[in-house]
Design an enzyme around this catalytic site. Structure first.
Site, PDB file in Angstrom:
ATOM      1  N   ASP A   1       0.533  -0.732  -0.289  1.00 13.70           N
ATOM      2  CA  ASP A   1      -0.383   0.132  -0.079  1.00 13.70           C
ATOM      3  C   ASP A   1       0.977   0.919  -0.104  1.00 13.70           C
ATOM      4  O   ASP A   1       2.028   1.295   0.754  1.00 13.70           O
ATOM      5  CB  ASP A   1      -1.140   0.151   1.147  1.00 13.70           C
TER       6      ASP A   1
ATOM      7  N   GLU B   1      -6.903   3.795  -5.641  1.00 15.89           N
ATOM      8  CA  GLU B   1      -7.862   3.973  -5.322  1.00 15.89           C
ATOM      9  C   GLU B   1      -8.484   4.922  -5.570  1.00 15.89           C
ATOM     10  O   GLU B   1      -8.070   6.317  -4.906  1.00 15.89           O
ATOM     11  CB  GLU B   1      -7.646   4.182  -3.534  1.00 15.89           C
TER      12      GLU B   1
ATOM     13  N   ASP C   1      -3.232   4.891  -2.833  1.00 18.06           N
ATOM     14  CA  ASP C   1      -4.907   5.008  -1.754  1.00 18.06           C
ATOM     15  C   ASP C   1      -4.769   6.516  -1.748  1.00 18.06           C
ATOM     16  O   ASP C   1      -3.566   7.381  -2.196  1.00 18.06           O
ATOM     17  CB  ASP C   1      -4.177   5.622  -0.285  1.00 18.06           C
TER      18      ASP C   1
ATOM     19  N   HIS D   1     -11.368  -3.466   3.385  1.00 20.60           N
ATOM     20  CA  HIS D   1     -10.897  -2.658   4.876  1.00 20.60           C
ATOM     21  C   HIS D   1     -11.657  -1.780   5.341  1.00 20.60           C
ATOM     22  O   HIS D   1     -12.115  -0.990   6.340  1.00 20.60           O
ATOM     23  CB  HIS D   1      -9.572  -2.747   5.566  1.00 20.60           C
ATOM     24  N   ASP D   2     -12.530  -0.750   3.967  1.00 22.17           N
ATOM     25  CA  ASP D   2     -13.300   0.312   3.924  1.00 22.17           C
ATOM     26  C   ASP D   2     -14.930   0.440   4.586  1.00 22.17           C
ATOM     27  O   ASP D   2     -15.656   0.968   4.896  1.00 22.17           O
ATOM     28  CB  ASP D   2     -13.322   1.391   3.524  1.00 22.17           C
TER      29      ASP D   2
END
Ligand code: GLC
Length: 533
Positions: free
Chosen positions: A100, A265, A202, A327-328
């Protein structure tokens, strides 16, 4: 299998949230040696690449998305040597590794920010976004943090505000500053040199902000109860002019290494998302496709429309990808229920493009329920209903204490789901009809089928409103997928005299030939057929 495609096109990516995968040293938090010890499981499952959420040093204000050192490993997760071992062992098993990368902000404890806040004349002042107060002494404009409240925090000693689109401990970097860009590219190179196969990047959509810092407009559709971040339309912080130059720089850097990938993302509507492939396909390899995550109704026609709309919007030559959760976001098995979770695995693993799976989806893992005081996510502080903790619970390995995530006696950082005694890797490996065995079988069929990995996508017309049927074809190989999104039996009728051979049913209890003119599907059943092209 043809070699004209890259591993990130033919492969399946599996997201690991390192805190929650396996705790090898008994501190209640997952770590790198824990992940390394489960590589054989991941190989057995049949995925091709592992994306790890951040493992860098961090005060953990946002669980690692607040970084103090981009080129090291947090002691909670291990050492740089543990990372090298993990990378080596993964590569030995033909598994790629994606880290990430968090370019938009650092931790406020990062040495850059520490220097930046020292004085207005510090060399690093221009590395972050500092502004004078408004005339009334308040924040420079109305921008809101995505975690709630103003996006500006006043720094008393230097008399200016700094911008943070997330937590107050996540100051935004100034990507208009060429030194920032170079420093961040050096960080990327550090990992690429070490052999990492790519990055999940990200929060890309907010990397650049309006140069004039204009107020964001009010969102007329907002109503009480909606997420606070939706109160304003993020017009002046999202997808700003200049973004594509940066994307091209990142891509060019990545291209100087062999076979690396950038997954971005980008929380944007489909049309704008597509521009991030780049006009010459020279930007992000895979801008995340969150269509399924935001679908308001989980019904056959809506899913079909989503797939068709996305396929139609893809630029020529751009490679699709599909996501059910991360994960969100709420877990898919919680959103659609246990029965349909199986169906969604078949959907995810038979559509055209790269599937990105979230850890535990293969087990049908559900969101956990937590009391407010048990919540750790900064987002939960003011709004427990938006907490992301429920989707980050420990991986369920077996029926022993803490689901085998932490050694007995140690309390995991988040509670283990209450269903762990039935829903865990060990139990599901023993049950030939479990969702785990279904996922594994789907991954195996996918791997062996050019139609599924490389083939074209086409929706198939039929009468049943609750079924979604599509075809995947590569030269003379053809697969048909029929998914019944209702609890009732359905018959799918195609105008064909031919038969299809069942490769898999989501119920894992039938095979053999069936007529395409009358395909019987039980409630929540999906079938994958091999048919003549
Ligand atoms: C991304 C991450 C999320 C994080 C945020 C800020 O959306 O997925 O977990 O909180 O960025 O870094």
């Amino acid at each position: 299998m043809t070699h004209s495609h890259s591993w990130w096109q033919t492969g399946v990516i599996y997201q690991i949230y390192p805190r929650s995968f396996l705790d090898s040293n008994g501190d209640g938090i997952g770590d790198l040696p824990g992940i390394t010890s489960k590589l054989d499981y991941l190989r057995w499952l049949g995925v091709d690449a592992l994306w790890l959420s951040p493992i860098y040093p961090s005060p953990m204000a946002d669980f690692g998305y607040d970084i103090t050192d981009y080129t090291n490993v947090h002691p909670l997760f291990g050492t740089l040597k543990d990372l090298d071992t993990f990378l080596h062992e993964a590569h030995q098993r033909d598994l790629k590794v994606i880290l990430d990368f968090v370019p938009n902000h650092t931790s406020d404890e990062h040495p850059w920010f520490q220097q930046s806040r020292e004085s207005r004349t510090n060399d690093k002042r221009g590395w972050y976004i500092w502004r004078d107060p408004a005339d009334d002494g308040g924040p420079p404009n109305n921008w809101q943090s995505r975690f709630g409240g103003s996006a500006w925090t006043f720094d008393q000693p230097s008399g200016q505000y700094y911008l943070h689109l997330y937590d107050v401990k996540q100051p935004d970097l100034n990507w208009r500053n060429p030194q920032v860009r170079q420093a961040m590219y050096t960080n990327m190179r550090f990992w690429l040199e070490r052999g990492v196969d790519g990055f999940r990047v990200d929060a890309l959509e907010v990397l650049l902000k309006d140069e004039q810092f204009r107020d964001n407009p009010l969102n007329p559709a907002w109503k009480p109860g909606d997420p606070p971040r939706r109160r304003l339309i993020e017009h002046y912080i999202v997808d700003q002019p200049g973004m594509h130059d940066i994307m091209q720089e990142m891509r060019a850097l990545t291209e100087t290494y062999d076979q690396r990938v950038l997954i971005g993302e980008l929380a944007l509507p489909v049309e704008r998302l597509m521009s991030y492939y780049g006009e010459q396909l020279d930007e992000i390899h895979l801008p995340f496709n969150f269509q399924f995550v935001h679908l308001p109704t989980w019904e056959a026609h809506a899913i079909r429309q989503t797939v068709e709309g996305y396929e139609a919007a893809l630029p020529e030559g751009a490679w699709p990808n599909w996501v059910l959760g991360n994960h969100d976001m709420s877990r898919i098995a919680t959103r659609v229920g246990r029965e349909q979770a199986r169906l969604t695995q078949m959907l995810l693993l038979t559509l055209r493009g790269t599937p990105i799976c979230y850890y535990g989806e293969e087990l049908g893992m559900q969101n956990i329920t937590l009391a407010h005081e048990e919540m750790q996510d900064p987002l939960a502080r003011e709004h427990p209903e938006y907490s992301r903790d429920p989707v980050r619970s420990p991986m369920q390995w077996d029926g022993s204490a803490h689901a085998g995530f932490s050694p007995a006696g140690m309390k995991p950082w988040l509670p283990v789901a209450t269903d762990y005694q039935i829903s865990n890797v060990a139990a599901e490996q023993q049950d030939p009809r479990s969702i785990l065995m279904l996922t594994r079988a789907l991954l195996a069929v996918r791997r062996s089928s050019d139609a599924l990995t490389l083939g074209s996508y086409q929706s198939v017309e039929q009468e049943s409103a609750t079924c979604f049927v599509y075809q995947r074809q590569y030269v003379h190989q053809c697969c048909l997928v029929a998914l019944n999104f209702s609890a009732q039996d359905q018959v799918v009728t195609l105008p064909s005299q031919r038969q299809g051979r069942i490769l898999l049913s989501t119920h894992l209890d039938r095979e053999g030939l069936i007529p395409l003119s009358a395909m019987h599907l039980r409630g929540n059943e999906g079938i994958l057929l091999e048919v003549e092209a």
